[in-house]
Design a protein around this motif. Structure first.
Motif, short mmCIF file in Angstrom:
data_model
loop_
_atom_site.label_atom_id
_atom_site.label_comp_id
_atom_site.label_asym_id
_atom_site.label_seq_id
_atom_site.Cartn_x
_atom_site.Cartn_y
_atom_site.Cartn_z
N GLY A 210 0.84 -1.30 0.04
CA GLY A 210 0.19 0.04 0.08
C GLY A 210 0.77 1.12 0.17
O GLY A 210 0.61 2.32 -0.74
N LEU A 211 2.01 1.15 0.78
CA LEU A 211 2.79 2.46 0.90
C LEU A 211 3.35 2.76 -0.54
O LEU A 211 3.57 3.64 -1.13
N THR A 212 3.83 1.51 -1.16
CA THR A 212 4.69 1.62 -2.38
C THR A 212 3.59 2.11 -3.43
O THR A 212 3.93 2.91 -4.38
N ALA A 213 2.29 1.66 -3.48
CA ALA A 213 1.27 2.18 -4.48
C ALA A 213 0.99 3.54 -4.01
O ALA A 213 0.92 4.43 -5.21
N LEU A 214 1.08 4.12 -2.79
CA LEU A 214 0.80 5.63 -2.77
C LEU A 214 2.09 6.21 -3.15
O LEU A 214 1.69 7.40 -3.79
N LEU A 215 3.10 5.73 -3.07
CA LEU A 215 4.33 6.67 -3.57
C LEU A 215 4.35 6.48 -5.17
O LEU A 215 4.48 7.91 -5.72
N LEU A 216 3.84 5.61 -5.78
CA LEU A 216 3.80 5.38 -7.27
C LEU A 216 2.77 6.50 -7.75
O LEU A 216 2.80 7.38 -8.66
N ALA A 217 1.59 6.53 -6.84
CA ALA A 217 0.47 7.33 -7.16
C ALA A 217 0.80 8.75 -7.17
O ALA A 217 0.70 9.43 -8.09
N LEU A 218 1.59 9.39 -6.24
CA LEU A 218 2.09 10.50 -5.91
C LEU A 218 2.93 10.94 -7.01
O LEU A 218 2.74 11.95 -7.78
N LEU A 219 4.06 9.85 -7.26
CA LEU A 219 4.62 10.28 -8.43
C LEU A 219 4.03 10.38 -9.81
O LEU A 219 4.31 11.21 -10.67
N GLY A 220 3.15 9.49 -10.04
CA GLY A 220 2.47 9.55 -11.31
C GLY A 220 1.46 10.61 -11.50
O GLY A 220 1.60 11.19 -12.50
N VAL A 221 0.90 11.05 -10.52
CA VAL A 221 -0.10 12.15 -10.60
C VAL A 221 0.91 13.58 -10.82
O VAL A 221 0.45 14.29 -11.60
N TYR A 222 1.97 13.47 -9.92
CA TYR A 222 2.89 14.76 -10.34
C TYR A 222 3.43 14.79 -11.79
O TYR A 222 3.42 15.78 -12.61
N GLY A 223 3.74 13.67 -12.29
CA GLY A 223 4.37 13.57 -13.61
C GLY A 223 3.30 14.07 -14.69
O GLY A 223 3.70 14.76 -15.47
N VAL A 224 2.08 13.30 -14.42
CA VAL A 224 0.93 13.47 -15.48
C VAL A 224 0.60 14.99 -15.60
O VAL A 224 0.45 15.46 -16.67
N LEU A 225 0.32 15.47 -14.10
CA LEU A 225 -0.02 16.96 -14.33
C LEU A 225 0.95 17.84 -14.72
O LEU A 225 0.76 18.97 -15.44
N SER A 226 2.16 17.49 -14.41
CA SER A 226 3.34 18.59 -14.76
C SER A 226 3.33 18.44 -16.29
O SER A 226 3.54 19.65 -17.04
N TYR A 227 3.37 17.37 -16.88
CA TYR A 227 3.61 17.35 -18.35
C TYR A 227 2.22 17.84 -18.90
O TYR A 227 2.63 18.71 -19.87
N SER A 228 0.94 17.69 -18.57
CA SER A 228 -0.36 18.49 -19.10
C SER A 228 -0.06 19.89 -19.10
O SER A 228 -0.50 20.49 -19.94
N ILE A 229 0.27 20.43 -17.95
CA ILE A 229 0.35 21.89 -17.83
C ILE A 229 1.47 22.51 -18.61
O ILE A 229 1.42 23.40 -19.26
N SER A 230 2.74 21.70 -18.86
CA SER A 230 3.58 22.08 -19.66
C SER A 230 3.18 22.24 -21.12
O SER A 230 3.76 23.12 -21.78
N GLN A 231 2.23 21.43 -21.35
CA GLN A 231 1.61 21.34 -22.89
C GLN A 231 0.89 22.89 -23.17
O GLN A 231 0.74 23.12 -24.18
N ARG A 232 0.56 23.49 -21.89
CA ARG A 232 -0.25 24.79 -22.14
C ARG A 232 0.69 26.10 -22.19
O ARG A 232 0.25 27.08 -21.96
N THR A 233 1.97 25.82 -22.36
CA THR A 233 2.89 26.89 -22.07
C THR A 233 2.47 27.92 -23.19
O THR A 233 2.33 29.09 -22.99
N ARG A 234 2.12 27.65 -24.72
CA ARG A 234 1.71 28.71 -25.40
C ARG A 234 0.51 29.49 -24.97
O ARG A 234 0.34 30.60 -25.05
N GLU A 235 -0.38 28.48 -24.65
CA GLU A 235 -1.63 29.07 -24.15
C GLU A 235 -1.50 30.14 -22.85
O GLU A 235 -2.06 31.03 -22.94
#
Length: 328
Positions: A210-235
């Motif tokens: 469960g702890l491993t899954a939580l850490l992976l979830a945190l890293l995954g959420v951070y990575g996905v959101l960071s990437y999606s926001i970086s795609q909005r640079t021109r906007e």
């Protein structure tokens, strides 16, 4: 019987001893004796299932020492079972047997046969015998004096201070009969903890997953959101060029990230609630839907979503709008 009586008398005189007793099969031990029985005077249905109950042979002080409450009638007295009398053995039953086989009636004075003929003299509380998650099983208690073929008993001792040491017990036993061994000395807390060993191993492994899954979830959420926001640079660069305030843009981007995180948390809670019954079978005395644990998980995921949304947005709005507009 004489040896057990003599040992009980010697142990009762030790400093700090409040009460003591004996039993054939100690709760959370390795043994369990169970057999069919019948209620004398109650007709049996042909082809019907046999009545069945655990049976224990105990010393008079056992119930008091173990804290098992008396519900009606009486406990065993020191002389119970010493004389054959009319052939009836006084027996004490537990609440589970009384409720299951004597519903709506007083079992005191009723006779049962589980080998010897017995007359019920008392009803005591039900206890768990093997594991904490099991249901209490109907139990009949017999006075150990009447069963003079018994050769092995477990003593239970309640003390006002620390537990009695093995050396003390061996010394007292040697004074009675040096040939008799004393072994397997443990507190009831240790016995209960020992019964939880396999369950604790399973929950420890699951907690690690469960702890491993939580850490992976945190890293995954951070990575996905960071990437999606970086795609909005021109906007974001266009909005800045048109006069939008950086703080407002950061707040808007962060809010959209938190909204996505909220949807994810809600979906996860639905799946978690669906698995509640399976998870509840792995623990005892603990609610799976624990608000503190759930709140801690949501809080950590919320922090991850907040940082994943806020940091990239803040970094982008600090870039010169011209550079942002050139971003491909």
């Amino acid at each position: 019987i004489a040896a057990f009586d003599a040992l009980a008398e010697r142990l009762d005189g030790l400093p700090g001893v409040i009460s003591l007793g004996y039993i054939t099969d100690i709760p959370f031990g390795t043994g369990r004796n169970s057999s069919p029985f019948r209620i004398i005077g109650r007709p049996e249905s042909a082809g019907g299932p046999q009545l069945h109950a655990d049976m224990r042979f105990v010393h008079a002080g056992y119930f008091e020492t173990m804290g098992i409450p008396l519900l009606s009638g009486r406990r065993f007295e020191p002389g119970d079972g010493a004389e054959a009398g009319d052939g009836l053995v006084p027996v004490v039953i537990d609440r589970r047997l009384a409720e299951e086989f004597f519903p709506g009636e007083d079992p005191i004075g009723r006779r049962i046969n589980q080998g010897p003929d017995g007359i019920i003299v008392g009803v005591v509380g039900s206890i768990k015998h093997g594991t904490l998650e099991e249901d209490a099983k109907a139990t009949v208690y017999y006075p150990y004096r009447r069963m003079n073929w018994l050769t092995t008993l477990t003593g239970v001792i309640r003390t006002s201070g620390g537990p009695i040491t093995l050396a003390q017990l061996q010394a007292e036993m040697a004074a009675v009969d040096p040939r008799l061994p004393v072994f397997d000395l443990r507190t009831m807390r240790d016995r209960i903890d020992g019964s939880l060993g396999p369950r604790r191993l399973g929950t420890t492994v699951l907690s690690g997953f469960g702890l491993t899954a939580l850490l992976l979830a945190l890293l995954g959420v951070y990575g996905v959101l960071s990437y999606s926001i970086s795609q909005r640079t021109r906007e974001l660069g266009i909005r800045l060029a048109l006069g939008a305030r950086p703080g407002a843009l950061v707040a808007a981007v962060t809010a959209s990230g938190l909204a996505l995180g909220g949807i994810g948390v809600a979906s996860g809670m639905l799946l978690f609630a669906g698995a509640n019954r399976l998870l509840q079978s792995l623990v005892y005395g603990v609610k799976v839907l624990d608000p503190v644990a759930i709140g801690a998980g949501i809080f950590l995921l919320g922090i991850g979503v907040l940082l994943a949304s806020f940091l990239p947005a803040r970094r982008i709005v600090q870039v010169d709008p011209t550079s942002a507009l050139r971003e491909e």
